[in-house]
Every structure is written in structure tokens, then in C-alpha cells.
Design a protein around this motif. Structure first.
Motif, short mmCIF file in Angstrom:
data_model
loop_
_atom_site.label_atom_id
_atom_site.label_comp_id
_atom_site.label_asym_id
_atom_site.label_seq_id
_atom_site.Cartn_x
_atom_site.Cartn_y
_atom_site.Cartn_z
N UNK A 183 0.83 -1.19 0.00
CA UNK A 183 0.00 0.00 0.00
C UNK A 183 0.87 1.25 0.00
N UNK A 184 0.61 2.13 -0.91
CA UNK A 184 1.29 3.42 -0.95
C UNK A 184 0.24 4.52 -1.03
N UNK A 185 0.51 5.61 -0.29
CA UNK A 185 -0.38 6.77 -0.33
C UNK A 185 -1.83 6.43 -0.03
N UNK A 186 -2.05 5.67 0.99
CA UNK A 186 -3.42 5.35 1.37
C UNK A 186 -3.73 5.93 2.75
N UNK A 187 -4.95 6.25 2.98
CA UNK A 187 -5.39 6.70 4.29
C UNK A 187 -6.14 5.56 4.98
N UNK A 188 -6.31 5.71 6.27
CA UNK A 188 -6.91 4.64 7.06
C UNK A 188 -7.93 5.22 8.03
N UNK A 225 -9.34 0.86 4.76
CA UNK A 225 -8.28 1.49 3.97
C UNK A 225 -8.89 2.17 2.75
N UNK A 226 -8.42 3.37 2.52
CA UNK A 226 -8.84 4.14 1.36
C UNK A 226 -7.63 4.34 0.45
N UNK A 227 -7.78 4.00 -0.82
CA UNK A 227 -6.64 4.11 -1.73
C UNK A 227 -6.48 5.54 -2.23
#
Length: 124
Positions: free
Chosen positions: A29-34, A98-100
Motif C-alpha cells: 500500500x502506498x499513499x493510502x489513508x486509514x 483502507x482508502x486508496x
């Protein structure tokens, strides 16, 4: 396949603390918010906390501000929710998501992946 596994739930007395963890696996995962959400019996799922990829931005539901802290370890693909001064009304199943996208979000519909949830029960 993406997997999110929550842990750390349990039974605690009012005023106590718990620390939830959510480990992501299955891909990088890169550049994802949680985010963390919760659902109590008979109620809709509600937003609890969110953190951006950079960790600079966090947001909390008013009901948990000052008591809960969200954090993340990007190297380990893990997000945490430290819950202090727990109240009986915090009783719920807690889900991580998780939000991409790098920006944090409070709406459940903006998240792409969800864990199975962990039960938190606070006794009075």
C-alpha cells in the motif's frame, strides 16, 4: 487479495483502556489513508477516527475526541487506535478500513477495503 486484520478488542471496565491494531497484507500500500469505524447493536456504522498517509492529518468523531488517538506505522502497514477513558457507550464492533487515496476521510463509502471487525465491550 487484500486482508485487514483487527486485534486488541475485549472486555474492559468503564474508565479503562484498549489499543486496537489493524494489519494490512496482500499487497503493498502506498499513499493510502486509514480509518476506524464502529457499529453498536441496532445502530448504523459510524465514523470514529481517520489518519492520512503522511500522518499529518487526523480527524475524530466528537464523541471520542480527547479520549482516542489514531496512529500508523507505514513500514509495517499497521494502524492503531488507542482508546482511553472508555465508556459503556463505546461498546461496539470496531472496523478498520483502507482508502486508496492519501487524504483522510470520514465517510465510510469512500473506503475501499474493510476488516472483519473486533468486539469492544465496556462494562459499567
Amino acid at each position: 487479495q487484500v486482508q485487514l486484520v483487527e486485534s486488541g478488542g475485549g472486555l474492559v471496565q468503564a474508565g479503562g483502556s484498549l489499543r486496537l491494531s489493524c494489519a494490512a497484507s496482500g499487497r503493498t500500500f502506498d499513499n493510502y489513508s486509514t480509518g476506524w469505524f464502529r457499529q453498536a447493536p441496532g445502530k448504523e456504522r459510524e465514523f470514529v477516527a481517520t489518519i492520512s498517509w503522511s500522518r499529518r492529518i487526523t480527524d475524530y468523531a466528537d464523541s471520542v475526541k480527547g479520549r482516542f488517538t489514531i496512529s500508523r506505522d507505514n513500514a509495517r502497514n499497521t494502524v492503531f487506535l488507542q482508546m482511553n477513558s472508555l465508556k459503556p457507550e463505546d461498546t461496539a464492533v470496531y472496523y478498520c478500513a483502507v482508502r486508496e487515496f492519501f487524504q483522510a476521510a470520514t465517510k465510510a463509502s469512500l473506503y475501499d477495503y474493510w476488516g472483519q471487525g473486533t468486539q469492544v465491550t465496556v462494562s459499567s
